[in-house]
Each structure stands twice: as structure tokens, then as C-alpha cells.
Design a protein around this motif. Sequence first.
Motif, PDB file in Angstrom:
ATOM      1  N   GLY A  98       0.724  -1.137  -0.076  1.00 14.17           N
ATOM      2  CA  GLY A  98      -0.179   0.006  -0.083  1.00 14.17           C
ATOM      3  C   GLY A  98       0.809   1.320  -0.043  1.00 14.17           C
ATOM      4  O   GLY A  98       0.544   2.187  -0.697  1.00 14.17           O
ATOM      5  N   LYS A  99       1.916   1.372   0.890  1.00 10.25           N
ATOM      6  CA  LYS A  99       2.640   2.480   0.917  1.00 10.25           C
ATOM      7  C   LYS A  99       3.686   2.652  -0.227  1.00 10.25           C
ATOM      8  O   LYS A  99       3.904   3.901  -0.839  1.00 10.25           O
ATOM      9  N   LEU A 100       4.032   1.478  -0.591  1.00 11.58           N
ATOM     10  CA  LEU A 100       4.916   1.689  -2.132  1.00 11.58           C
ATOM     11  C   LEU A 100       4.126   2.047  -3.095  1.00 11.58           C
ATOM     12  O   LEU A 100       4.698   2.905  -3.691  1.00 11.58           O
ATOM     13  N   LYS A 101       2.983   1.566  -3.397  1.00 12.99           N
ATOM     14  CA  LYS A 101       2.140   1.964  -4.410  1.00 12.99           C
ATOM     15  C   LYS A 101       1.864   3.543  -4.371  1.00 12.99           C
ATOM     16  O   LYS A 101       2.036   4.351  -5.227  1.00 12.99           O
ATOM     17  N   HIS A 102       1.583   4.259  -3.108  1.00 11.03           N
ATOM     18  CA  HIS A 102       1.372   5.564  -2.892  1.00 11.03           C
ATOM     19  C   HIS A 102       2.528   6.133  -3.313  1.00 11.03           C
ATOM     20  O   HIS A 102       2.475   7.405  -3.753  1.00 11.03           O
ATOM     21  N   CYS A 103       3.774   5.917  -2.652  1.00  6.03           N
ATOM     22  CA  CYS A 103       4.925   6.640  -3.001  1.00  6.03           C
ATOM     23  C   CYS A 103       5.228   6.761  -4.465  1.00  6.03           C
ATOM     24  O   CYS A 103       5.620   7.713  -5.020  1.00  6.03           O
ATOM     25  N   LEU A 104       5.017   5.672  -5.240  1.00  8.46           N
ATOM     26  CA  LEU A 104       5.613   5.451  -6.669  1.00  8.46           C
ATOM     27  C   LEU A 104       4.562   6.134  -7.410  1.00  8.46           C
ATOM     28  O   LEU A 104       4.916   7.066  -8.423  1.00  8.46           O
ATOM     29  N   ALA A 105       3.326   6.312  -7.025  1.00  5.44           N
ATOM     30  CA  ALA A 105       2.279   7.103  -7.859  1.00  5.44           C
ATOM     31  C   ALA A 105       2.534   8.745  -7.668  1.00  5.44           C
ATOM     32  O   ALA A 105       2.425   9.488  -8.451  1.00  5.44           O
ATOM     33  N   LEU A 106       3.183   9.028  -6.472  1.00  2.74           N
ATOM     34  CA  LEU A 106       3.495  10.484  -6.113  1.00  2.74           C
ATOM     35  C   LEU A 106       4.647  10.779  -6.758  1.00  2.74           C
ATOM     36  O   LEU A 106       4.812  12.105  -7.268  1.00  2.74           O
ATOM     37  N   MET A 107       5.374   9.847  -7.143  1.00  2.00           N
ATOM     38  CA  MET A 107       6.985  10.254  -7.700  1.00  2.00           C
ATOM     39  C   MET A 107       7.040  10.263  -9.028  1.00  2.00           C
ATOM     40  O   MET A 107       7.969  10.900  -9.843  1.00  2.00           O
ATOM     41  N   THR A 108       6.083   9.418  -9.809  1.00  3.22           N
ATOM     42  CA  THR A 108       5.952   9.297 -11.576  1.00  3.22           C
ATOM     43  C   THR A 108       7.483   8.976 -11.742  1.00  3.22           C
ATOM     44  O   THR A 108       8.084  10.049 -12.658  1.00  3.22           O
ATOM     45  N   PRO A 109       8.150   8.064 -11.579  1.00  2.00           N
ATOM     46  CA  PRO A 109       9.502   7.694 -11.839  1.00  2.00           C
ATOM     47  C   PRO A 109       9.685   7.444 -13.182  1.00  2.00           C
ATOM     48  O   PRO A 109       8.767   6.777 -13.902  1.00  2.00           O
ATOM     49  N   LYS A 110      10.731   7.873 -13.753  1.00  2.47           N
ATOM     50  CA  LYS A 110      11.265   7.567 -15.096  1.00  2.47           C
ATOM     51  C   LYS A 110      12.528   6.448 -15.058  1.00  2.47           C
ATOM     52  O   LYS A 110      12.484   5.694 -15.811  1.00  2.47           O
ATOM     53  N   LEU A 111      13.042   6.265 -13.874  1.00  2.00           N
ATOM     54  CA  LEU A 111      13.920   5.295 -13.506  1.00  2.00           C
ATOM     55  C   LEU A 111      13.792   4.822 -12.165  1.00  2.00           C
ATOM     56  O   LEU A 111      13.606   5.663 -11.236  1.00  2.00           O
ATOM     57  N   ILE A 112      14.184   3.523 -11.903  1.00  2.00           N
ATOM     58  CA  ILE A 112      13.652   2.669 -10.697  1.00  2.00           C
ATOM     59  C   ILE A 112      15.035   1.762 -10.481  1.00  2.00           C
ATOM     60  O   ILE A 112      15.651   1.116 -11.322  1.00  2.00           O
TER      61      ILE A 112
END
Length: 594
Positions: free
Chosen positions: A128-142
Motif C-alpha cells: 500500500g505505501k509503496l504504491k502510494h510513493c511510486l504514484a506520487l513520484m512518477t519515476p522514469k528510472l527505478i
Amino acid sequence: MKFGPTETIKTINPDGSILFSLEQPLADFPEKITEKLHFWAEKTPDKTFIARRNSEGNWQELSYAETLRRVENIAQYLLNQEFTEDQTIVILSENSLEHALLVLASVHIGIAYTPISPPYSLVSDDFGKLKHCLALMTPKLIFAQDGKVYEKALNLAKTMFPDAEIISVTNTQYLDFAELLKIDATEKVQEAHDKISADTVAKILFTSGSTGLPKGVINTHGMWSANLQQISQTFAFMQTEPPVFVDWLPWNHTFGGNHNFGLALYNGGTLFIDDGKPTQKGIEKTVQNLREISPTAYFNVPKGFEMLIPYLENDTQLRENFFKNLRFFFYAGASLAQPIWNRLEELSEETTGKKVPIITGLGCTESGPSAMFAAWEGSFSGLLGVPVAGMKVKLVPDGDKLEARYHAPNVTKGYWRNPEATAQAFDEEGFYKTGDAVKFLDENNPSKGLVFDGRIAEDFKLSTGTWVNVGILKSKVLSAGSPIVQDVVIAGLDREYIGAILFLNPDACRKLANLSAETSNKEAYQHEEVQKYIDQLLIKLGENATGSASKIVKAVIAIEPPSIDLGEITDKGSLNQRAVLKHRAALVEEIYSV
């Protein structure tokens, strides 16, 4: 050892608030954090900046010059990806050399990044928290260190952002990190670096999410650099004696990532990455590292010091190497029980002939992290000290307490893509509202510093209308209950008396009850010797209580450990009072059942 000056200025405003600051001004600091990497690469090119043990157990070291060369090559790779303004870099994994290089490369050219707490990827059941953080950051590179270990989290990230590039170092089915080092830097790297200002976002650090989903705290270049200058003025000797750290604290948290990593870079020091941590298995790695490397300052959370003490007591070689160059201890994240404090002082005096100072302070992710320090000998658990240079602390009355609020160049400008939370976090004068309650140790001599007085939001009233100071009471329980009691949550809102939910140290319980290591935690907690200890603890605490607001009448033991998914525990290992009371309502009812 030279610490900074502690003379302060205290002004009482007409509205009853108090302004509190240090007389010493804040010196100039770099506009961009990696200016220090350039500086030390030129001044001490061959000196080790950062090191970590490789798979064979040998230290792999990177000099300042080699670090800069690799950072510039990685930066060129990043520039080639043509990031847009709303795209970022997300790091999922633990501290490593590659993690450090990617961090420095991204901030060097002005690409915002975030290190996400590894438990969000490895411990969480629902992500849940990972999804939230990823969505907020809109990453181009992980990035993840080990592609296999983080496979489930990476699959989720790829589902959410199918066009994002995924990079790992080992067990990789993705782009190999080594490929980034093969790119030759061009003049475009320096051009991108030149465009950065103090207001450019360097990183986003997520709060623990203890009161909801994590919020992304904006850390600009100027904010990070200002705080490192403030800390360096406090620990003045570091400016002439480059520090040596052996450190495990995670870089997704401001203590490890801003304070410790940053201090080593800022002052031309050396950071040895410790792959250990304060767990039964992890402490062995920490001890092995401390047998080889002599730190000049040692940072840890209270649990880490508690677990280290038996090794220092029983290993002469470790003790002598550990204390050989040690200038001070520093703890944060929770209260340090006074018995642990006392034993550290005793061990240092037995080994060196003098007490090594134990230092703490107060801060938060939003202050990058440091706001004040008690950087002098003779301090004690709970003493917070005086503000750092350039920091204005406003003490605002809230009932019978004073809330600390901050205004300084090291204070965040707000929360990433969350204007509502940003607006709520600051008062009308632009001071960040911490929610921490403090009071002066000596009203007539403010330079003696502030002491912790709990959290404004944690305190509550009994049904009698009596206020309970949760922070102070917790500190007393942990000090008196060490090492059996590992943490505590205080209950009693609108009840007739105070109760407590105790989280115990299973190893200490097994030792007390003379049980084998295979004995379950539940069996150890329910052993008659442990129950007798808890009963005696309540009696002891009750004898020192001054009334209903400081007397714990009944305590229950939490068999299940705190849950990160439920927000009961933060990355620092400290408990969230509200979350535990909410999710363990049955234990609360047990306290108040007839």
C-alpha cells in the motif's frame, strides 16, 4: 574536542510566544550539495570517501576522485534519458556504493530522487505505501540493488510505470548498473550542474506515514547544505578533523541519509557502510566492522546502543578499537534509557580514562533533520539543547505546554505535490509546526537548553480532567524497564486511570527466565519470571508517581510485534501511539476490564 558556542537569545513576544535562537550566526554554505564533492576530489583526491564490504567480505573503497568520475559518467547517462520536469528517480533498496553514486549523480544535475523505505517492498503484504510513493513520484528510472530480492516490488513498479527504466546490480534481468559507468561524461554534465540553485529540489524524503499515508518532504540543495553547515558548526572539530563513520542507518531516513552521509561528504570524511543493524543477526556484522574500523563519532538509535553494550563489555579488542578515536556518541529516533546512557559512560571511562560525551538534540525530516543540539558534556536523556546557528525556534503556548516551531534555511518548503498538507504545516509567520512540546531546563538561563516535554498530539486527559504527559511517562517506563521493556504505548483517554501496552525484548525475556533460544516469544512473555518483573516494574513506577497523571495502574503485554503495514512502527523503529491504540483496541479493553 571543540564544540560550537551555546550562548542564546530569548525574546518574549506580546502574544506570549517566545523566540529562541543561537547568538552565533550561520556561516556561508554551498548553494549546491555536490560542490563539496568537487572540492574534496581536488583537495584530497585519493582519500576514501565511501566503502562497503563486497561479497567476499573485503572493503571496496571509492576515493573522492573516483567517486566524482563515476558520478559524472552516471549523470551523463541520466541526461541522455531526457527526464521531463515531472519525472524522478526512485531507489527501493538499502545503502550501497551504487545507491550513493546514483544519488550524487541525480542531485549533481538537478534530477529529484527519493529513497523509499525497503520494508515497503520487502515486509509489506499489500504494498500500500509503496504504491502510494511510486504514484506520487512518477519515476522514469527505478533502482534496486538486487533484482531478485526486490522482484515483486519491481514487477509492481513496472506495472504502474511500464516505460520506466529499471536498473539493478546483482541478479538482474534489467539494465545492469555497470553499464551506466561506461558512459563518458560530456560538457553537458557541467552545464546541467551550473543551472542548479539553492531552491532546486535535491530529494524527497517520505515521512513514516504514522498518521496516514507517507508525505514526501521536499529537500532542496540549499536546505541540505544549510543543515550540514549548522551541524558542522555544532561539531566544530569536524571542520579541521575529517570524520570517520561506521554507519548502518538507512538513507531513506533523514538521520542516515541527510545527517550522516551528508556530514561525511561535507567535511571530507570517510563513511564505512555497515550492513549490520540492531537485530540479533545484524549486530554481529556491526561488531565485526567496529573491530576493524575506529569511528571518530558513532551514531545510532537507542536499541543499537543497547545491543552493542554486551559486546563492548566482553570483548577487550572491540572495546579498545571502538573507543580509540571516538569523540562522541550521538543518538536519535527515541529516548535513550538512563541505564544504557550510564553504562556507555562507564565503559568509555574504563577504556580511555574519561567519559565520551553522549549527544542528542531535536529535529525532524522537515528540518533536514537537525534543529537543536545538546553538544556539551554533562547532558542527560531528554535534554535537547539549543538551536543550531541560523535557526529561529518559536515556542507557542498550547494549553500548559510550549510547541516548538522552526524557521530557518534548513526547513523544508513543503510536501511534494501536496499543497493542502503544506498549507497546514506552517503558521501565519511561516514557522513549521513540529507538534513537539519543549520547556526550558532553567527559565533564568536559557543557554542551558530545552528539554523534551512530549508530543502535543499524544497527550490526553483522564476522565477526571487531569492531563497525562505521554512523552515523559514513556521515558520513565523505558528507563526503569530496560532491557525487558523495549517500547510502550500509554492508554487512558477519558478513562479513570492510566494503562500501558508493553512491547518486550524477547531475548532479554528468555535470558531473565533462563529459557532456550528456541522458546517462542509468546511463551517467554508469559513466563512467571517475566510476569513478576512487570509487576515489580509497576510497583517501582508507582512509588515514584506524583498522582494519577503519572501512575500506571495496569499494563498488558503485546504478543504480536508492531506492524509496518498498519502504521504502528516507523522506519526508525519507534511506535506510533495512535496507530497502536487503534489497531489493538482489544488490548486497551483488557486494561480496563474489571
